[in-house]
Design an enzyme around this catalytic site. Structure first.
Site, PDB file in Angstrom:
ATOM      1  N   TYR A 217       7.993 -25.443  57.235  1.00  0.00           N
ATOM      2  CA  TYR A 217       7.109 -25.587  58.395  1.00  0.00           C
ATOM      3  C   TYR A 217       5.696 -25.846  57.899  1.00  0.00           C
ATOM      4  O   TYR A 217       4.976 -24.948  57.505  1.00  0.00           O
ATOM      5  CB  TYR A 217       7.165 -24.353  59.297  1.00  0.00           C
ATOM      6  CG  TYR A 217       8.511 -24.128  59.969  1.00  0.00           C
ATOM      7  CD1 TYR A 217       9.487 -25.130  59.972  1.00  0.00           C
ATOM      8  CD2 TYR A 217       8.814 -22.934  60.600  1.00  0.00           C
ATOM      9  CE1 TYR A 217      10.719 -24.926  60.583  1.00  0.00           C
ATOM     10  CE2 TYR A 217      10.043 -22.726  61.216  1.00  0.00           C
ATOM     11  CZ  TYR A 217      10.991 -23.722  61.199  1.00  0.00           C
ATOM     12  OH  TYR A 217      12.215 -23.515  61.801  1.00  0.00           O
TER      13      TYR A 217
ATOM     14  N   PHE B 131      15.346 -23.665  69.691  1.00  0.00           N
ATOM     15  CA  PHE B 131      15.031 -24.392  70.930  1.00  0.00           C
ATOM     16  C   PHE B 131      15.478 -23.572  72.147  1.00  0.00           C
ATOM     17  O   PHE B 131      16.127 -24.115  73.057  1.00  0.00           O
ATOM     18  CB  PHE B 131      15.699 -25.782  70.971  1.00  0.00           C
ATOM     19  CG  PHE B 131      15.065 -26.834  70.077  1.00  0.00           C
ATOM     20  CD1 PHE B 131      13.873 -26.599  69.411  1.00  0.00           C
ATOM     21  CD2 PHE B 131      15.659 -28.086  69.927  1.00  0.00           C
ATOM     22  CE1 PHE B 131      13.285 -27.575  68.598  1.00  0.00           C
ATOM     23  CE2 PHE B 131      15.081 -29.063  69.118  1.00  0.00           C
ATOM     24  CZ  PHE B 131      13.898 -28.820  68.448  1.00  0.00           C
ATOM     25  N   PRO B 132      15.158 -22.284  72.203  1.00  0.00           N
ATOM     26  CA  PRO B 132      15.615 -21.467  73.351  1.00  0.00           C
ATOM     27  C   PRO B 132      15.051 -21.952  74.683  1.00  0.00           C
ATOM     28  O   PRO B 132      15.626 -21.696  75.733  1.00  0.00           O
ATOM     29  CB  PRO B 132      15.094 -20.064  73.017  1.00  0.00           C
ATOM     30  CG  PRO B 132      13.952 -20.283  72.076  1.00  0.00           C
ATOM     31  CD  PRO B 132      14.331 -21.489  71.266  1.00  0.00           C
ATOM     32  N   LEU B 133      13.911 -22.674  74.613  1.00  0.00           N
ATOM     33  CA  LEU B 133      13.309 -23.217  75.844  1.00  0.00           C
ATOM     34  C   LEU B 133      13.535 -24.722  75.919  1.00  0.00           C
ATOM     35  O   LEU B 133      12.841 -25.426  76.654  1.00  0.00           O
ATOM     36  CB  LEU B 133      11.800 -22.913  75.864  1.00  0.00           C
ATOM     37  CG  LEU B 133      11.414 -21.432  75.770  1.00  0.00           C
ATOM     38  CD1 LEU B 133       9.909 -21.267  75.611  1.00  0.00           C
ATOM     39  CD2 LEU B 133      11.907 -20.679  77.014  1.00  0.00           C
TER      40      LEU B 133
ATOM     41  N   GLY C  91      10.609 -26.651  75.379  1.00  0.00           N
ATOM     42  CA  GLY C  91       9.607 -26.550  76.436  1.00  0.00           C
ATOM     43  C   GLY C  91      10.057 -27.134  77.762  1.00  0.00           C
ATOM     44  O   GLY C  91       9.472 -26.834  78.799  1.00  0.00           O
TER      45      GLY C  91
END
Ligand SMILES: NC(=O)c1ccc[n+]([C@@H]2O[C@H](COP(=O)([O-])OP(=O)(O)OC[C@H]3O[C@@H](n4cnc5c(N)ncnc54)[C@H](OP(=O)(O)O)[C@@H]3O)[C@@H](O)[C@H]2O)c1
Length: 288
Positions: free
Chosen positions: A68, A213-215, A218
Site C-alpha cells: 500500500y 471491499f466491504p462497502l 464505496g
C-alpha cells in the site's frame, strides 16, 4: 467516554488463531495512500487523524500491506499509533509487488516473502507481526514454498499467525497441510458474494473471514446506494447497514472498511451498533 461506549466494541469479538482477541469491526488502511494506492496520501494530517480515531472508536484490528503505497500505509500506522496499545492487532500482507498505480504483480518466491516480512517489521516498528497474510498466491511458485516460508518465519518468532488472501477452499486446504491458517481475506460484500463457499467453510472451521471491499469500494455507501431506502427506514446510513449485514452474516466475519476521512470512519464504526432483525437481514439479502 467509557470503555463500554466505544462503537467498534459493539461488533463483538473474535479470537484469531484462538488466542488473539479482536473486536470484529476493524479498519483497512489502503485508502490512506495516493491515487491508485500509489504514493503518499493527499492529506497526511487527516490520514494520521483517521488512524488515531480508529483506536478511540474501539478498533483494535487494522489491516495493511507492504504494497500500500508501497511502503506508505505501514510507516503511517507506526507514525500515528506508536507506542501501540497492548491489544492492537496489525494484520499486514506480502507477496504483491508494485510497478505503478493500480499495478500489483505477485511475487511469491520465498526470499522475497522473507525480505518483505523484514521490511514490514521495520516499517511497522514491531518485533513480531500478529497476522501475516499471503496477499496473493503466485502461480509461478509452488504454494507449499510460499506458505512454507511463512511457517519458517513463524517458527523464528517473526510472525504470530498466518493468513491467506484471495483463495479458494481447495487452496486453503492445501495451505493448511503446511501451516495453520487462521484467516482468509477475500472480496465480499452485499453485492458481491462470489466467495460465499469460502465464507461457509471459514464459518464451519472457526477461521477468520476478512471481507475486502466491504462497502463495494464505496458504492454501497455513496449517494444512490441500493441500501438508501432501507437505511432511511432504519434511521441508519447505507454504509452502516452494509457493515451490519456483514457482521450478522457470520460470527467469523471481520470487516475492514477503508476510508481516508474521520467523518466516514465515524459513520462506519456506528454500523457495529445497528441491530438487524431477521426480517431486515432477509430484506438486505434480497439486494443482489
Ligand atoms: N486482500 C486484498 O487483496 C485487498 C484488496 C482490496 C482491499 N483490501 C483491504 O480491504 C480494505 C477495504 O477495502 P477498500 O477500502 O478498498 O474498500 P471499501 O471499504 O469497500 O470502500 C472504501 C471506499 O468507500 C468510501 N467510503 C468509506 N466509508 C464511507 C462512508 N461512510 N460514506 C461514503 N463513502 C465511504 C471511501 O472513500 P473515502 O476515503 O472518501 O471515505 C473509499 O472510496 C482496504 O482498506 C484494504 O485494507 C484488501
Amino acid at each position: 467516554m467509557t470503555l463500554e461506549s466505544l462503537p467498534a466494541q459493539a461488533s463483538g469479538t473474535f479470537d484469531l488463531g484462538g488466542d488473539l482477541t479482536v473486536n470484529r469491526l476493524g479498519y483497512g488502511s489502503m485508502q490512506l495512500t495516493g491515487a491508485g494506492v500509489w504514493g503518499p496520501p493527499k492529506d497526511e494530517a487527516e490520514a494520521i487523524r483517521v488512524l488515531r480515531r480508529t483506536v478511540e472508536l474501539g478498533v483494535n484490528f487494522i489491516d495493511t500491506a507492504d504494497s500500500y503505497g508501497p511502503a506508505v500505509a505501514e510507516p503511517l500506522i507506526a507514525k500515528a499509533l506508536k507506542p501501540y496499545a497492548d491489544d492492537l492487532v496489525i494484520a499486514t500482507k506480502g507477496g504483491l509487488t508494485r510497478s505503478g498505480p493500480n499495478e500489483w504483480p505477485p511475487v511469491g518466491r520465498p526470499e522475497y516473502l522473507r525480505q518483505q516480512t523484514e521490511m514490514s517489521l521495520r516499517w511497522l516498528g514491531l518485533e513480531r507481526i500478529d497476522l501475516y497474510q499471503l496477499h496473493r498466491i503466485d502461480e509461478k511458485v509452488p504454494l507449499e514454498d510460499q506458505v512454507g516460508e511463512l511457517k519458517k518465519l513463524q517458527d523464528e518468532g517473526k510472525i504470530r499467525h498466518i493468513g491467506l488472501s484471495e483463495v479458494s477452499v481447495e487452496q486453503l486446504e492445501q495451505a493448511q497441510k503446511v501451516a495453520t491458517i487462521v484467516s482468509v481475506q477475500n472480496l465480499f460484500n452485499l453485492t458481491d458474494r462470489s466467495s460465499e463457499k469460502l465464507l461457509d467453510y471459514a464459518t464451519e472451521h472457526g477461521i477468520g473471514f476478512i471481507p475486502w471491499f466491504p462497502l463495494a469500494t464505496g458504492s454501497l455507501a455513496a449517494e444512490g446506494s441500493p441500501l438508501a431506502e432501507i437505511a432511511e427506514k432504519k434511521q441508519a446510513t447505507p454504509a452502516q447497514l452494509a457493515l451490519a449485514w456483514l457482521l450478522k452474516r457470520s460470527p467469523v466475519m471481520l470487516p475492514i472498511p477503508g476510508t481516508s476521512t474521520v467523518a466516514h470512519l465515524e459513520d462506519n464504526m456506528h454500523g457495529a451498533e445497528i441491530e438487524l432483525s431477521d426480517a431486515e437481514f432477509a430484506e438486505l439479502n434480497a439486494i443482489a
